[in-house]
Motif scaffolding. Sequence first.
Motif: not given
Lengths: 535, 279
Positions: B100-118, B157-161
């Motif tokens: 949920n946090h990913l979706i809403h932070a994407a919407r806000g376009n906060f200046n952050l870098t998220v590196l996901v160990h997938d 991520a792309i669709t949420q901004g």
Amino acid sequence: MNKNYTFKIGGEAGFGIMSAGLLFSKTCSRSGFHIFDYAEYPSLIRGGHNVMETHFGVGEVFSQERGVDLLVALNQETVDRHQGELKGGGGVIFDPGEIKVESLAKNFPVPLRKIVGEIGGPKVMINNVALGAAVGVFGLDIKTLLGVIGDVFADKGEDVVGKNQQAAQAGYDYVKKEDYVLQKLDTVSQSQKKLVLTGNEAIGLGAMAAGCQFYAAYPMTPASSILHFLAAKAEETGMIVRQAEDEIGVINEAIGASFAGARSMVGTSGGGFALMNEAVSLAGMAETPLVIVVVQRPGPATGMPTWTEQGDLQFIIRSGHGEFPKIVLAPGDVSEAFELTVEAFNLAEIYKTPVFVVSDKYLSESHRSLERSAVKAAALPKLSKRSLKANSYEHLAGGYTTELSEERIKHVDKRNQKTETYLKNHFQGPRLYGSQRADVTLVGWGSTKGPVLQAISNLESPTFSYLHFNRVWPLNSDLVGAELGKYKKLVLVENNSTGQLGQLLRQETGIEIKDKLLKYDGRPFYPEEVLKHVS
Amino acid sequence: MLAKDFDTDYAPTWCPGCGNYGIWTALKEAFVKLGWKPDEFVVVYGIGCSGNMNDFVESSRFHALHGRAIPNAVGIRLANHKRPVICVVGDGDCYGEGGNHLIHAARGNFNLTVLVHDNRVFGLTTGQASPTAGKGYQSKSTPQGVIETPVNPLALAITQGVTFAAQGFAADMPRLSDLIAAAAKHRGFSLVNILQPCVTFNKVNTLEWYRERTYKLDDKERTKDEALKLVVDSKRIPLGVIFREERQTYEGSLPQLKDRPLVEKGPFSDLGSILDDFC
């Protein structure tokens, strides 16, 4: 002995009942009276039954009371439900075209809808006409109400202000023409206009005065008005006010902001607070200062959103898994709400742990008049240095994760020590209101202060006193035990079904208060109920 | 600065052969490329094997609760938007608990870098299927095979901004290091999904498995539609910058932050004017 008057207005949601009540409260305050107002409303946007009552008098008013002097009924339901509350000599303002009122002392029929029609305003303006009429029958000055309307609706534009004032004047003129009289009250002189504030507004002002820089919340009754107030003033104060996606986001954002050096606060009610619990634990472990406002309402689960209860004391004290220090403050009135919020920020910086300000719907949404001098910006709490290395795991100084036995003991002890230090340096015990030699001493916390003090103040020679706890955790057992031991007979008074403060006092001091006055119907105590129990 | 200047006194505790070593190396190289010093930026770590990197990288750091690195990072950004913030999280952490946090932070376009160990499992809790596990993946908690279809993090991520979406591979450190640096330089919300094996628990999505399916994207600009087409293709896995655009950041939209960071502002002192409204 206080002689207070009660104005009560009722109608459907959507008819401006709340704002009408506030306009009347401010009119009384500007006329020099002390006020306390109280509203009841269902969890609905339209329809339902809303009431707002203003209690006003020459001396301090501490709470609402039974007995209505003037009932303003905007619908039949209001008459049916509340006419039984009228005092001997009380009266009803109502539109005879819409509402039937049987017998009663003083009927003040006013053709509200016809008058609004003549002015050409929307139907909702019947509340303004009724307000003007109310001012008239109480013998107050219509110019005061017109001034209040002008100020409160200033941002809606001159047209709206003008129409509302016109409606109020018309209501006033009508009752003067008909020679309707309920009272002939004199304006009381005062050197400075008093503030009319809710508990939530006081908390918001406290945050501003304490230098709060970041406030986050998720909408939840009855805490939302803190969010609305701070958001409206955000640009002016420079505070960042953020509605995050859920309560978990809210508290974690605030912890991040605090970690980075901003004074931070969050606000919510029981259910939202339940979601925040893991992060409460994080604030304790990461040692990030944080102020958490919990405005209680009846639970469990969704409960009764628009009603009041003191049901979360034990939950808040035990919140967050694991053992770590927390400080819980519970203001008893609007003045304490301001002071204790400022204190919460100070304590959070000193102890680097979560500090709670616990309120409830009754305190948070009722207005009370306050001297302006009671709300002054204190010296700013000193910001504690930020290490910029925080860890939710058990950790060494420097933030590295550890599982070593001796390190674990060291850090648990370090955290627990904060509780001892607070008890020594900052804890204040309960305060007694009334005579130490009273026959009965009521013991309570938070907002029960108002009704009990009103009950005491209504008597010439009260036989009971009130021991008020507004710093509820941690407790200095010796100090509190000694204090409780001073009184002849203790009676617990709480707005919940299990007597949670009573449980806490027994836990900490061994003293069990067996006589319990408990109320848990979603409504606050009335002074009459308190008096009845102790007599 | 050299990469080793970002080492701490603690050596990594990951399994030999873990993709985390590659990501850790690429991350330190990226800091060198960016010219950052340890006290100039904050890393927010999630909980998982990847999160343990908290102890192995010298910088200001916050080791968050599982799933909650993003909201902590948002708060850190709002308090001081002059300081870059990187989130180092896992796929379970970021796409499950913290989705949920990913979706809403994407919407806000906060200046952050998220590196996901997938790595498509929850490694630290011993191998349960994660939100990116394939349908039918068998694990201790899903012995009959995962019923759900996997999260598509890049499409989400792309669709949420998000305004920078990329995918990297732990085994290709030089390219990963460039991607991380580009993501960090980008002004806005950057997500880099980093594919990696979990040598101990994931016997399906091995290095070989990834090599058979991944391909390198060219550097050209792409519309959102084109980008989405690339990431919803389940057979071929693109590596590189998938989507990039410019949009005003959340921090940049706040008048309160126009002049200086929140933590550098003086206290509000004019309570009087606000009190006037309450009389």
